[in-house]
Design an enzyme around this catalytic site. Structure first.
Site, PDB file in Angstrom:
ATOM      1  N   SER A   9       0.838  -1.195   0.000  1.00  0.00           N
ATOM      2  CA  SER A   9       0.000   0.000   0.000  1.00  0.00           C
ATOM      3  C   SER A   9       0.875   1.248   0.000  1.00  0.00           C
ATOM      4  CB  SER A   9      -0.905   0.012   1.227  1.00  0.00           C
ATOM      5  OG  SER A   9      -1.486   1.299   1.343  1.00  0.00           O
ATOM      6  N   HIS A  34      -1.135  -1.210  -4.412  1.00  0.00           N
ATOM      7  CA  HIS A  34      -2.410  -0.924  -3.739  1.00  0.00           C
ATOM      8  C   HIS A  34      -2.513   0.579  -3.490  1.00  0.00           C
ATOM      9  CE1 HIS A  34      -5.927  -1.985  -1.266  1.00  0.00           C
ATOM     10  NE2 HIS A  34      -5.522  -1.046  -0.417  1.00  0.00           N
ATOM     11  N   ASP A  36      -4.851   3.673  -2.048  1.00  0.00           N
ATOM     12  CA  ASP A  36      -5.957   3.998  -1.140  1.00  0.00           C
ATOM     13  C   ASP A  36      -6.459   5.413  -1.376  1.00  0.00           C
ATOM     14  OD1 ASP A  36      -6.138   1.632   0.679  1.00  0.00           O
ATOM     15  OD2 ASP A  36      -4.024   2.114   0.962  1.00  0.00           O
ATOM     16  N   MET A  38      -9.094   8.187  -0.211  1.00  0.00           N
ATOM     17  CA  MET A  38      -9.973   8.538   0.925  1.00  0.00           C
ATOM     18  C   MET A  38     -10.510   9.953   0.738  1.00  0.00           C
ATOM     19  SD  MET A  38      -7.532   7.296   4.006  1.00  0.00           S
ATOM     20  CE  MET A  38      -6.688   5.719   3.983  1.00  0.00           C
ATOM     21  N   HIS A  67      -8.428   1.053  -4.122  1.00  0.00           N
ATOM     22  CA  HIS A  67      -9.359   0.844  -3.006  1.00  0.00           C
ATOM     23  C   HIS A  67     -10.011   2.189  -2.678  1.00  0.00           C
ATOM     24  CE1 HIS A  67      -9.597  -0.216   1.599  1.00  0.00           C
ATOM     25  NE2 HIS A  67     -10.791  -0.082   1.066  1.00  0.00           N
ATOM     26  N   MET A  69     -12.224   4.521  -0.631  1.00  0.00           N
ATOM     27  CA  MET A  69     -12.896   4.737   0.663  1.00  0.00           C
ATOM     28  C   MET A  69     -13.596   6.080   0.564  1.00  0.00           C
ATOM     29  SD  MET A  69      -9.803   3.256   2.960  1.00  0.00           S
ATOM     30  CE  MET A  69      -8.710   3.308   1.535  1.00  0.00           C
ATOM     31  N   MET A 138     -11.555  -5.855   5.321  1.00  0.00           N
ATOM     32  CA  MET A 138     -10.775  -4.891   6.107  1.00  0.00           C
ATOM     33  C   MET A 138     -10.449  -5.523   7.465  1.00  0.00           C
ATOM     34  SD  MET A 138     -10.123  -2.149   4.368  1.00  0.00           S
ATOM     35  CE  MET A 138      -9.200  -1.465   5.748  1.00  0.00           C
ATOM     36  N   GLY A 145      -3.184   4.030   7.985  1.00  0.00           N
ATOM     37  CA  GLY A 145      -2.227   2.932   8.014  1.00  0.00           C
ATOM     38  C   GLY A 145      -1.720   2.764   9.441  1.00  0.00           C
ATOM     39  N   GLY A 146      -1.013   1.689   9.661  1.00  0.00           N
ATOM     40  CA  GLY A 146      -0.327   1.494  10.934  1.00  0.00           C
ATOM     41  C   GLY A 146      -1.192   1.081  12.109  1.00  0.00           C
ATOM     42  N   ASP A 176      -6.706  -6.441   4.138  1.00  0.00           N
ATOM     43  CA  ASP A 176      -6.082  -5.114   4.164  1.00  0.00           C
ATOM     44  C   ASP A 176      -6.133  -4.525   5.575  1.00  0.00           C
ATOM     45  OD1 ASP A 176      -5.165  -2.575   3.609  1.00  0.00           O
ATOM     46  OD2 ASP A 176      -6.837  -2.014   2.296  1.00  0.00           O
ATOM     47  N   GLY A 177      -4.946  -4.277   6.140  1.00  0.00           N
ATOM     48  CA  GLY A 177      -4.853  -3.609   7.440  1.00  0.00           C
ATOM     49  C   GLY A 177      -4.088  -4.423   8.465  1.00  0.00           C
ATOM     50  N   GLY A 178      -2.957  -3.892   8.899  1.00  0.00           N
ATOM     51  CA  GLY A 178      -2.192  -4.560   9.956  1.00  0.00           C
ATOM     52  C   GLY A 178      -1.585  -5.886   9.547  1.00  0.00           C
TER      53      GLY A 178
HETATM   54  C1  DX5 Z   1      -6.409   1.584   5.437  1.00  0.00           C
HETATM   55  C2  DX5 Z   1      -5.977   1.257   4.039  1.00  0.00           C
HETATM   56  C3  DX5 Z   1      -4.839   0.323   3.979  1.00  0.00           C
HETATM   57  C4  DX5 Z   1      -3.590   0.817   4.662  1.00  0.00           C
HETATM   58  C5  DX5 Z   1      -2.952  -0.396   5.268  1.00  0.00           C
HETATM   59  O1  DX5 Z   1      -7.614   2.252   5.430  1.00  0.00           O
HETATM   60  O2  DX5 Z   1      -7.037   0.666   3.322  1.00  0.00           O
HETATM   61  O3  DX5 Z   1      -4.548  -0.087   2.658  1.00  0.00           O
HETATM   62  O4  DX5 Z   1      -2.681   1.458   3.832  1.00  0.00           O
HETATM   63  O5  DX5 Z   1      -1.886   0.008   6.030  1.00  0.00           O
HETATM   64  P1  DX5 Z   1      -1.171  -0.923   7.090  1.00  0.00           P
HETATM   65  O6  DX5 Z   1      -0.646  -2.110   6.332  1.00  0.00           O
HETATM   66  O7  DX5 Z   1      -0.122  -0.050   7.662  1.00  0.00           O
HETATM   67  O8  DX5 Z   1      -2.207  -1.335   8.096  1.00  0.00           O
HETATM   68 ZN    ZN Z   2      -6.508  -0.237   1.295  1.00  0.00          ZN
END
Ligand code: DX5
Ligand code: ZN
Length: 216
Positions: A9, A34, A36, A38, A67, A69, A138, A145-146, A176-178
């Site tokens: 990402s 990937h 994102d 938003m 992706h 959002m 998700m 992120g993070g 996706d996420g963590g």
């Molecule tokens: C969060 C995004 C993710 C994000 C993941 O809303 O959709 O793609 O970048 O980041 P990590 O891998 O740090 O959780």
């Molecule tokens: Zn994403």
């Protein structure tokens, strides 16, 4: 069985060196970029929009996994097709007429994905699963992120696999996420086909090696 796809990402990339980080992904063992998007309405954060995606697409050599959002994604389907999106994923929670949205994404020549927030059960996809190319589960609340991985994700992947079997559906399962080295193996064992990783890749000392380790 197809090998698991890795989709770093770019949200966690160094935006001052975006071209460098896109090219790093080009040279790596990753499969997709990937992206994102938003809007500060569907999620409490704003990432980047079309001009930045255009710049990314000019340097990226791998498929763009976009992706969204954002609320009302239908307004931008053609735009993302023109920008070169390969997969376009919209949120279940943002689409009143999801079937129409999915058909429009496919008609624009892209693969159609639907993302589910952590609180949204996979059973809600029962009547559309056969139309989807990808389901994005998700494993954090979208927007940043993070964040820490939510363990209930494993059960959701398994429930989705079961539904796909019953419905004779064939789509990719993306998480996706963590995502990191600690949970990647178990996610794949549960049935994930695509792993998105932001911080784990770009905040590591050697992102190329980290991508390779996820792939392996
Ligand atoms: C969060 C995004 C993710 C994000 C993941 O809303 O959709 O793609 O970048 O980041 P990590 O891998 O740090 O959780
Ligand atoms: Zn994403």
């Amino acid at each position: 069985m197809q090998k698991t796809k890795i989709a770093p990402s770019l949200l966690a990339a160094d935006f001052g060196n975006l071209q460098r980080d896109v090219e790093l992904v080009n040279r790596s063992a990753a499969d997709w970029h990937h992206i994102d998007i938003m809007d500060g309405v569907f999620v409490p954060n704003i990432s980047y929009g079309m001009p930045v995606l255009k710049a990314i697409s000019e340097h990226a050599t791998k498929p763009l996994d976009v992706h969204l959002m954002i609320v009302d994604p239908d307004r931008y389907i053609e735009t993302f097709a023109d920008l070169g999106a390969h997969v376009l994923t919209v949120h279940y929670e943002a689409c009143t007429h999801l079937h129409r949205t999915v058909q429009a994404i496919k008609a624009a020549g892209m693969q159609a994905g639907v993302a589910l927030n952590p609180h949204t059960p996979v059973s809600l996809l029962a009547d559309i699963i056969q139309d989807l190319d990808l389901v994005l589960i998700m494993s954090v609340n979208p927007g940043f992120g993070g964040q820490s991985f939510i363990a209930n994700t494993y059960d959701k992947i398994k429930a989705l696999k079961q539904m796909m079997l019953e419905k004779n559906a064939n789509c990719l399962i993306e998480v996706d996420g963590g995502v990191n080295a600690k949970n990647a193996k178990a996610l794949v064992a549960a049935g994930a086909n695509v792993l998105v990783a932001g911080s784990f890749v770009f905040k590591s000392k050697d992102p190329m090696a980290t991508i390779k380790s996820l792939k392996d």
